[in-house]
Design a protein around this motif. Structure first.
Motif, PDB file in Angstrom:
ATOM      1  N   SER A  75      -1.944   8.413  -1.121  1.00 54.91           N
ATOM      2  CA  SER A  75      -2.413   6.334  -0.332  1.00 54.91           C
ATOM      3  C   SER A  75      -2.317   6.906   1.038  1.00 54.91           C
ATOM      4  CB  SER A  75      -0.861   6.309  -0.445  1.00 54.91           C
ATOM      5  OG  SER A  75      -0.664   5.341   0.044  1.00 54.91           O
ATOM      6  N   GLU A 115       5.228 -10.524   5.225  1.00 55.13           N
ATOM      7  CA  GLU A 115       5.047  -9.429   5.985  1.00 55.13           C
ATOM      8  C   GLU A 115       5.431  -9.132   7.334  1.00 55.13           C
ATOM      9  OE1 GLU A 115       2.635  -7.250   4.545  1.00 55.13           O
ATOM     10  OE2 GLU A 115       1.576  -8.131   2.811  1.00 55.13           O
ATOM     11  N   ASP A 142       0.608  -0.083   2.198  1.00 50.49           N
ATOM     12  CA  ASP A 142       1.858  -0.072   2.205  1.00 50.49           C
ATOM     13  C   ASP A 142       1.787  -0.470   3.702  1.00 50.49           C
ATOM     14  OD1 ASP A 142       1.742   2.414   2.333  1.00 50.49           O
ATOM     15  OD2 ASP A 142       2.480   2.339   0.267  1.00 50.49           O
ATOM     16  N   LYS A 157      -2.645  -1.788   7.268  1.00 52.36           N
ATOM     17  CA  LYS A 157      -2.876  -3.065   6.544  1.00 52.36           C
ATOM     18  C   LYS A 157      -4.057  -3.673   7.315  1.00 52.36           C
ATOM     19  CE  LYS A 157      -0.302  -5.270   3.156  1.00 52.36           C
ATOM     20  NZ  LYS A 157       0.671  -5.541   2.136  1.00 52.36           N
TER      21      LYS A 157
END
Length: 726
Positions: free
Chosen positions: A409, A481, A445, A450
């Motif tokens: 990740s 968000e 995440d 992102k």
């Protein structure tokens, strides 16, 4: 009398005041060799070391000050240093003993007395100290002289103006040509401490004194050498030959075993190189500085870190110092994380086309380490390497793709962040890897990763087939968000609409996001951007396309470099806390005076072009009277009666800055016009300031009917505003 090592450990036990007092009183009766007093005083000093308050014993301890045993005197004086300033009503009891010891035949006792007095900044002690200190500065014994030199700095700290009036600074200056190297070093240390104060005298050296200090360098201790070398920064060469001669005499100190001496020598050489014109000598000095810096990396991790932080500054100013030593900064498996991160940054700075392959191979190895922060930094360094070294970009992209395939990740997210910058650096070259990035949308995440992925989707929406579905999934949790991701989504959706304005899905998507941004979001930046996009799309979609899809400039690595003027100023603090924090000491140390390169005929044109001038500290508001002739003040024009009345009228807030200028501009005439140098314009027409129309007075209807966003008056007294402003 020597004692076995560790024998005094038994004294470090908490005791009671009454017991110590009783033991001291008992020792006065039968203690011919003063052994009992010495034992009790050791217990008291041990309790002081442990943090116990022994001040109630003040009167009992000072009874021992007349003891002829040096060891007892040392402990009594140590007690006075600890509690003397807290007993101003009793300190006068020991002043006769101080004066007697200042005239003792033993130089150790004379130095001990003068040092103890200087550590008690009470007026009655300072008054008694003045005459004795003047005598000790001219004492026949060098140990007393070198102690007295440090005492002058203590006296100056307690009362600067009194120390100046009594001529202690001049006596210190005369000690710079003392025959004893230790005395010279202590005089330099005291003058440097005084000169580093914002309210202190200015400490400068001429060529003659600088040469005398260099002559004393070889006979001084390590710390004395550091003080002498550091003082050379106060010498401003007037000729190129002077700077070159001094550098040739200093350069031999690079072979010293003490790391502080090496770093201080490098600081002096970097300073002198600004005043040289001999390019061969400059290159030679740069080559000579490299091996000592590399040698520092074989020390402990703490010394390594200090060296690495200084090296990071040095190679930005003089890249040739370590251009061929990048392998010396490859990380060891047992390096602490802070050392690894510092080495990683230096590896990136030293990377160039010739060594890019070696650096990349090392970074790839680091990317498989266990420490998450180190892996993140390594992956990001691979991307920065691709941006910095163009010929190595293809290889770096291949490495990033391999890392993305690991599906780890945090590795994938760091790779996406740097890939966005690579797209900006090489437009139209590496867009073929976008499908590889889109396969990992589920692992994002972190806000920065992102937002980077959303930017890629929006920027290349015309090249991604299923971008509608991808964007629809990303905006599903738009309201939850972080602001960084929301701003990226808003811009990306608008770009998508411009690319595919005829698609119903895109219309619905942009309408939904704009509605959320303008109605359901409290963030003013996001809301304002939403209104801006909505109005542009409503008024002229073609103009919106020109603005939103405008060609973006290719990013470079220039932003990684520190400003040249600030870097020159920061290098004057090499080997200090400022070089570790990468900040000038005056920004985090109270009352510290800054340093700057001083202009002279020998200063290089390139250095002169980026000179950073230090801001003048604000002068005190009270008047300071100094006896003696002073500068002739310029004649002030007399005020007319109407001008006097005008001067007493209330001054509006906008014009108060002109008063601050009078406190600072001590060299200029009040009638002089122009800029005061503080960023504010001079001027006597306060009325003009009052009559100036408010530039925001006509903006009441500029925002249509959105009256809910208009600022409301804050309740309370008008004086509260002054508290906020000043």
């Amino acid at each position: 009398m020597s004692t076995q090592q560790g024998q005094d450990a038994k004294f470090f036990q908490r005791g009671k005041i009454e017991e110590f007092r009783a033991e001291l009183q008992a020792a006065e009766a039968k203690d011919k060799k003063y052994q009992k007093r010495k034992t009790v005083l050791k217990k008291i000093v041990a309790n002081i070391t442990m943090g116990n308050d022994m001040s109630p014993l003040f009167h009992d301890v000072i009874q021992c000050i007349g003891t002829p045993l040096l060891e007892v005197k040392k402990m009594v004086y140590l007690f006075l240093v600890s509690y003397g300033r807290s007993k101003p009503d009793q300190i006068h009891l020991v002043i006769p003993s101080f004066l007697q010891d200042c005239n003792d035949r033993n130089p150790l006792i004379r130095a001990l007395a003068i040092r103890t007095m200087s550590y008690i900044p009470i007026p009655v002690v300072t008054e008694s100290l003045s005459d004795q200190l003047r005598h000790c500065l001219k004492d026949r014994d060098p140990y007393v002289r070198k102690t007295a030199a440090i005492c002058v700095a203590k006296v100056y700290t307690a009362d600067p103006r009194k120390a100046e009036r009594r001529g202690f600074v001049e006596l210190l200056r005369d000690m710079l040509i003392d025959d004893n190297a230790t005395v010279v070093a202590n005089a330099v240390a005291a003058l440097s401490e005084i000169g580093d104060r914002q309210d202190g005298v200015i400490f400068k050296l001429n060529l003659t004194i600088a040469n005398r200090l260099l002559a004393a360098l070889g006979e001084s201790s390590e710390w004395g050498q550091i003080y002498i070398l550091d003082s050379l920064l106060r010498y401003v060469p007037e000729k190129h030959a002077d700077a070159e001669m001094m550098a040739e005499r200093v350069i031999m100190q690079l072979q010293h075993a003490n790391s502080a001496v090496v770093l201080t020598t490098i600081k002096v050489l970097l300073y002198l190189m600004n005043y040289m014109e001999n390019r061969r000598l400059i290159d030679y000095i740069c080559r000579k500085m490299g091996p000592p810096l590399v040698t520092l990396l074989s020390s402990g991790p703490e010394v390594q870190y200090v060296a690495l932080r200084n090296i990071l500054l040095i190679i930005q100013r003089r890249p040739t110092v370590l251009k061929n030593d990048v392998k010396a900064f490859f990380c060891n498996y047992n390096d602490p994380i802070y050392v690894k991160l510092a080495k990683l940054e230096i590896m990136y700075r030293l990377a160039r086309e010739e060594n890019a392959r070696e650096v990349l191979a090392e970074l790839e190895e680091y990317a498989s380490e266990v420490d998450v922060d180190f892996v993140r930094k390594a992956v990001r360094s691979i991307g920065r390497l691709a941006i910095k070294v163009g010929p190595a970009a293809d290889t770096c992209i291949e490495s990033l793709l391999k890392l993305i395939e690991t599906k780890v990740s945090y590795v994938v997210q760091e790779a996406v962040i740097v890939t966005k910058d690579i797209f900006r650096r090489y437009p139209g070259k590496y867009e073929g890897i976008i499908p590889n990035l889109c396969e990992n949308l589920d692992v994002f995440d972190e806000p920065e990763a992102k937002a980077a992925m959303v930017w890629i989707l929006g920027q290349f929406a015309d090249r991604i087939d299923n971008v509608d579905d991808l964007m629809d999934d990303l905006v599903y949790n738009f309201l939850d968000e972080p602001a960084e991701v929301q701003l990226a989504l808003l811009t990306a959706v608008v770009k998508l609409f411009i690319y595919k304005s005829q698609a119903d899905v895109t219309k619905a998507l942009v309408h939904k996001v704009l509605k959320w941004a303008t109605e359901d979001i409290d963030n003013p930046d996001l809301r304002d951007r939403g209104f801006m996009y909505w109005r542009m799309l409503a008024m002229s979609p073609s103009v919106a396309a020109e603005i939103v899809l405008a060609e973006k400039p290719a990013i470079t690595t220039d932003s990684d470099r520190m400003d040249r003027g600030a870097l020159d100023q920061l290098l004057l603090h090499t080997g200090t806390l400022g070089s570790i924090y990468h900040k000038n000491p005056e920004t985090f140390i109270r009352n510290a005076a800054g340093r700057e390169l001083v202009d002279s005929p020998a200063l290089n044109p390139n250095s002169r072009a980026v000179l950073v001038s230090l801001t003048r500290s604000q002068l005190p508001s009270i008047a300071i009277s100094v006896p003696g002739p002073g500068p002739i003040e310029p004649a002030r024009p007399s005020l007319q009666p109407d001008e006097v009345n005008k001067a007493h009228q209330p001054i509006p807030v906008e014009s108060t800055r002109s008063d601050e200028r009078d406190l600072l501009d001590i060299e200029g005439d009040d009638g002089a016009g122009g800029d005061s140098g503080d960023g504010y314009q001079d001027g006597d027409d306060d009325a003009a300031v009052v009559k100036t129309a408010d530039p925001y007075a006509e903006l009441g209807g500029a925002f249509g009917g959105y009256t809910t966003d208009a600022p409301q008056p804050v309740g309370g007294r008008s004086g509260d505003l002054d508290d906020l402003l000043f």
